[in-house]
Design a protein around this motif. Structure first.
Motif, PDB file in Angstrom:
ATOM      1  N   UNK A  99     -38.878  35.160  -8.718  1.00 57.93           N
ATOM      2  CA  UNK A  99     -38.394  35.183 -10.106  1.00 57.93           C
ATOM      3  C   UNK A  99     -39.479  34.750 -11.093  1.00 57.93           C
ATOM      4  N   UNK A 100     -40.480  34.078 -10.564  1.00 53.32           N
ATOM      5  CA  UNK A 100     -41.460  33.394 -11.397  1.00 53.32           C
ATOM      6  C   UNK A 100     -42.156  34.307 -12.400  1.00 53.32           C
ATOM      7  N   UNK A 101     -42.591  35.484 -11.987  1.00 49.90           N
ATOM      8  CA  UNK A 101     -43.305  36.377 -12.895  1.00 49.90           C
ATOM      9  C   UNK A 101     -42.424  36.803 -14.064  1.00 49.90           C
ATOM     10  N   UNK A 102     -41.193  37.191 -13.769  1.00 50.00           N
ATOM     11  CA  UNK A 102     -40.267  37.576 -14.847  1.00 50.00           C
ATOM     12  C   UNK A 102     -40.032  36.401 -15.790  1.00 50.00           C
ATOM     13  N   UNK A 103     -39.932  35.200 -15.256  1.00 51.99           N
ATOM     14  CA  UNK A 103     -39.709  34.018 -16.099  1.00 51.99           C
ATOM     15  C   UNK A 103     -40.938  33.675 -16.936  1.00 51.99           C
ATOM     16  N   UNK A 104     -42.116  33.905 -16.394  1.00 51.62           N
ATOM     17  CA  UNK A 104     -43.339  33.690 -17.183  1.00 51.62           C
ATOM     18  C   UNK A 104     -43.428  34.683 -18.341  1.00 51.62           C
ATOM     19  N   UNK A 105     -43.138  35.955 -18.052  1.00 56.41           N
ATOM     20  CA  UNK A 105     -43.104  36.941 -19.138  1.00 56.41           C
ATOM     21  C   UNK A 105     -42.050  36.562 -20.170  1.00 56.41           C
ATOM     22  N   UNK A 106     -40.890  36.143 -19.705  1.00 56.22           N
ATOM     23  CA  UNK A 106     -39.817  35.746 -20.618  1.00 56.22           C
ATOM     24  C   UNK A 106     -40.269  34.589 -21.505  1.00 56.22           C
ATOM     25  N   UNK A 107     -40.962  33.621 -20.936  1.00 55.31           N
ATOM     26  CA  UNK A 107     -41.465  32.479 -21.712  1.00 55.31           C
ATOM     27  C   UNK A 107     -42.438  32.934 -22.796  1.00 55.31           C
ATOM     28  N   UNK A 108     -43.360  33.813 -22.440  1.00 54.08           N
ATOM     29  CA  UNK A 108     -44.320  34.328 -23.426  1.00 54.08           C
ATOM     30  C   UNK A 108     -43.596  35.117 -24.517  1.00 54.08           C
ATOM     31  N   UNK A 109     -42.641  35.955 -24.117  1.00 51.63           N
ATOM     32  CA  UNK A 109     -41.901  36.755 -25.101  1.00 51.63           C
ATOM     33  C   UNK A 109     -41.097  35.876 -26.053  1.00 51.63           C
ATOM     34  N   UNK A 110     -40.439  34.872 -25.520  1.00 56.72           N
ATOM     35  CA  UNK A 110     -39.663  33.972 -26.376  1.00 56.72           C
ATOM     36  C   UNK A 110     -40.564  33.196 -27.327  1.00 56.72           C
ATOM     37  N   UNK A 111     -41.745  32.814 -26.857  1.00 51.26           N
ATOM     38  CA  UNK A 111     -42.694  32.104 -27.721  1.00 51.26           C
ATOM     39  C   UNK A 111     -43.132  32.998 -28.876  1.00 51.26           C
ATOM     40  N   UNK A 112     -43.471  34.242 -28.585  1.00 52.84           N
ATOM     41  CA  UNK A 112     -43.870  35.183 -29.640  1.00 52.84           C
ATOM     42  C   UNK A 112     -42.686  35.459 -30.568  1.00 52.84           C
ATOM     43  N   UNK A 113     -41.489  35.573 -29.998  1.00 54.88           N
ATOM     44  CA  UNK A 113     -40.303  35.810 -30.821  1.00 54.88           C
ATOM     45  C   UNK A 113     -40.086  34.661 -31.810  1.00 54.88           C
ATOM     46  N   UNK A 114     -40.251  33.439 -31.355  1.00 45.56           N
ATOM     47  CA  UNK A 114     -40.014  32.279 -32.209  1.00 45.56           C
ATOM     48  C   UNK A 114     -41.124  32.041 -33.223  1.00 45.56           C
ATOM     49  N   UNK A 115     -42.378  32.234 -32.810  1.00 44.53           N
ATOM     50  CA  UNK A 115     -43.516  31.917 -33.681  1.00 44.53           C
ATOM     51  C   UNK A 115     -44.013  33.107 -34.492  1.00 44.53           C
ATOM     52  N   UNK A 116     -43.639  34.319 -34.095  1.00 43.94           N
ATOM     53  CA  UNK A 116     -44.121  35.499 -34.794  1.00 43.94           C
ATOM     54  C   UNK A 116     -45.454  35.945 -34.254  1.00 43.94           C
ATOM     55  N   UNK A 117     -45.986  37.034 -34.779  1.00 42.55           N
ATOM     56  CA  UNK A 117     -47.194  37.635 -34.227  1.00 42.55           C
ATOM     57  C   UNK A 117     -48.499  36.976 -34.675  1.00 42.55           C
ATOM     58  N   UNK A 118     -48.442  36.187 -35.719  1.00 43.88           N
ATOM     59  CA  UNK A 118     -49.674  35.619 -36.254  1.00 43.88           C
ATOM     60  C   UNK A 118     -50.364  36.571 -37.213  1.00 43.88           C
ATOM     61  N   UNK A 119     -51.476  36.118 -37.748  1.00 43.33           N
ATOM     62  CA  UNK A 119     -52.202  36.849 -38.788  1.00 43.33           C
ATOM     63  C   UNK A 119     -52.807  38.160 -38.288  1.00 43.33           C
ATOM     64  N   UNK A 120     -53.182  38.206 -37.021  1.00 38.98           N
ATOM     65  CA  UNK A 120     -53.889  39.378 -36.484  1.00 38.98           C
ATOM     66  C   UNK A 120     -52.878  40.390 -35.930  1.00 38.98           C
TER      67      UNK A 120
END
Length: 125
Positions: A99-120
């Motif tokens: 499950x670990x890989x899917x959960x790592x992707x999920x963590x990255x996706x949720x982080x981007x969802x919460x913080x936004x894409x940034x200036x670039x």
């Protein structure tokens, strides 16, 4: 280097790297779809073809949008759902390492969802 510049650069690295890696899982699914091979797991009970189509959206189309930073927060939703299904339905009874890989992707996706894409990103242009 200013903190905001570091944050924007960090968001770009997280957004682009994780989506590029997720794309490597989506490309074979996209190829299956365009070749007419609709054999695919049906974890939601909606049929193999719709499941494959949704997985292609989540693992191929949306990662491209996330990489370029277009409609980024919205584009993280389908792959996050695909990762939830992968972790808890497809690999639900498997050991954590499966499950670990899917959960790592999920963590990255949720982080981007919460913080936004940034200036670039296209979103910030």
């Amino acid at each position: 280097m200013k903190n905001s510049l570091k944050n924007d650069l960090g968001l770009a690295v997280l957004r682009i790297a994780s989506s590029a890696m997720l794309l490597t899982h989506g490309i074979p699914k996209f190829q299956k779809l365009i070749n007419g091979n609709f054999e695919f797991p049906n974890p939601l009970g909606i049929g193999a073809s719709p499941s494959l189509f949704l997985a292609v959206i989540g693992e191929f189309v949306c990662p491209i949008l996330i990489i370029i930073g277009y409609k980024t927060r919205w584009a993280t939703v389908p792959p996050a759902i695909v990762m939830l299904v992968a972790a808890f339905m497809i690999h639900g009874s498997d050991p954590f390492k499966n499950k670990e890989l899917a959960l790592l992707y999920l963590t990255a996706l949720l982080t981007v969802m919460l913080l936004g894409p940034g200036r670039y990103s296209i979103d910030k242009r």
